[in-house]
Design a protein around this motif. Sequence first.
Motif, short mmCIF file in Angstrom:
data_model
loop_
_atom_site.label_atom_id
_atom_site.label_comp_id
_atom_site.label_asym_id
_atom_site.label_seq_id
_atom_site.Cartn_x
_atom_site.Cartn_y
_atom_site.Cartn_z
N LEU A 60 -5.13 -4.80 -3.80
CA LEU A 60 -5.34 -3.36 -3.76
C LEU A 60 -5.86 -2.82 -5.10
O LEU A 60 -6.07 -1.62 -5.25
N GLU A 61 -6.02 -3.71 -6.08
CA GLU A 61 -6.65 -3.40 -7.37
C GLU A 61 -5.94 -2.28 -8.12
O GLU A 61 -6.58 -1.43 -8.75
N THR A 62 -4.62 -2.31 -8.07
CA THR A 62 -3.86 -1.33 -8.84
C THR A 62 -4.01 -1.60 -10.34
O THR A 62 -4.18 -2.75 -10.77
N THR A 63 -3.93 -0.54 -11.10
CA THR A 63 -3.96 -0.69 -12.55
C THR A 63 -2.55 -0.82 -13.13
O THR A 63 -2.39 -1.02 -14.34
N LEU A 64 -1.53 -0.71 -12.28
CA LEU A 64 -0.16 -0.85 -12.76
C LEU A 64 0.13 -2.31 -13.10
O LEU A 64 -0.40 -3.22 -12.46
N LEU A 69 -0.55 -6.61 -3.69
CA LEU A 69 -0.68 -5.64 -4.77
C LEU A 69 -1.96 -5.87 -5.57
O LEU A 69 -2.69 -4.92 -5.90
N LYS A 70 -2.23 -7.12 -5.88
CA LYS A 70 -3.45 -7.43 -6.64
C LYS A 70 -4.71 -7.13 -5.82
O LYS A 70 -5.70 -6.65 -6.37
N LEU A 81 2.18 1.84 -3.55
CA LEU A 81 1.14 2.36 -4.44
C LEU A 81 0.77 3.79 -4.08
O LEU A 81 0.53 4.62 -4.98
N ASP A 82 0.75 4.10 -2.80
CA ASP A 82 0.49 5.49 -2.40
C ASP A 82 1.59 6.41 -2.92
O ASP A 82 1.31 7.52 -3.39
N GLU A 130 0.82 -1.21 0.00
CA GLU A 130 0.00 0.00 0.00
C GLU A 130 0.86 1.26 0.00
O GLU A 130 0.55 2.24 -0.70
N GLU A 177 1.09 7.18 -6.60
CA GLU A 177 -0.14 7.86 -6.99
C GLU A 177 0.16 9.23 -7.60
O GLU A 177 0.90 10.03 -7.04
#
Length: 241
Positions: free
Chosen positions: A153-157, A150-151, A127-128, A124, A131
């Motif tokens: 947290l539904e990141t689009t990366l 990571l998955k 990803l923060d 997290e 952002e």
Amino acid sequence: MTDLSWLTAQPIAHRGYHDMNKTVWENTLSAFERAISAGYAIECDLQYTADSVPVVFHDGDMHRLCGVEGDVRAKTAGELGLFSIGGTSDRVPTLSQLLRLVKGRVPLVIELKGRQGDDEGFAEAVLDGLEGYAGPVALMSFDHWLLKDLKALETTLPIGLTAEGARPEDLALHADAMSLGLDFISYYYGHLPNPFITAQRAKGCAILTWTVRDAEAEAHSYAEADQITFEGFVPAGRAIA
């Protein structure tokens, strides 16, 4: 599959375009600026500090890179920023400092270095930190629990598996990780070809190799994968910056 043509478009400098830690050390802002000047993508590593800040550093211990004893995770980001890398003017950079330097000029391939049981909040925090960053970034890890985080947290990366091994039990573990819906793989070139990678390539999965250190390994990699992660030599057709 996600379009990752940007990820495989240019050689990727392993821990930045350092000179094997002679004068330009790995995972430093100097190595990253040198990679940008040469037109290479950048691979780097993230560790997690005592104050929950992602910093760019490979080892869990500080001895090899900083010449002092100590656990990276026992230090704050501010404390780590006081330590010289290899006796140079470079200090341990944070993820934020890396992003401010690169500014989207080349792709970033960032590996999270996990520690099982001690990674709460790591994914997290990464990803923060990313952002609002406008440049191309992919994240990867050897550590399946971090990939799951990571998955979740539904990141689009794009998220990738870092891996090695040629034994059937190794390949089965890698196949299990890919069931998370990962986007690419970074594999040790010396363990190619193997049935796992052959099957993933047939599905259109982007394959990188690590760590390529000479022309022979480069040629082998391009026969079995889409792009190389390299250090210690100049890939074919590229000039030294």
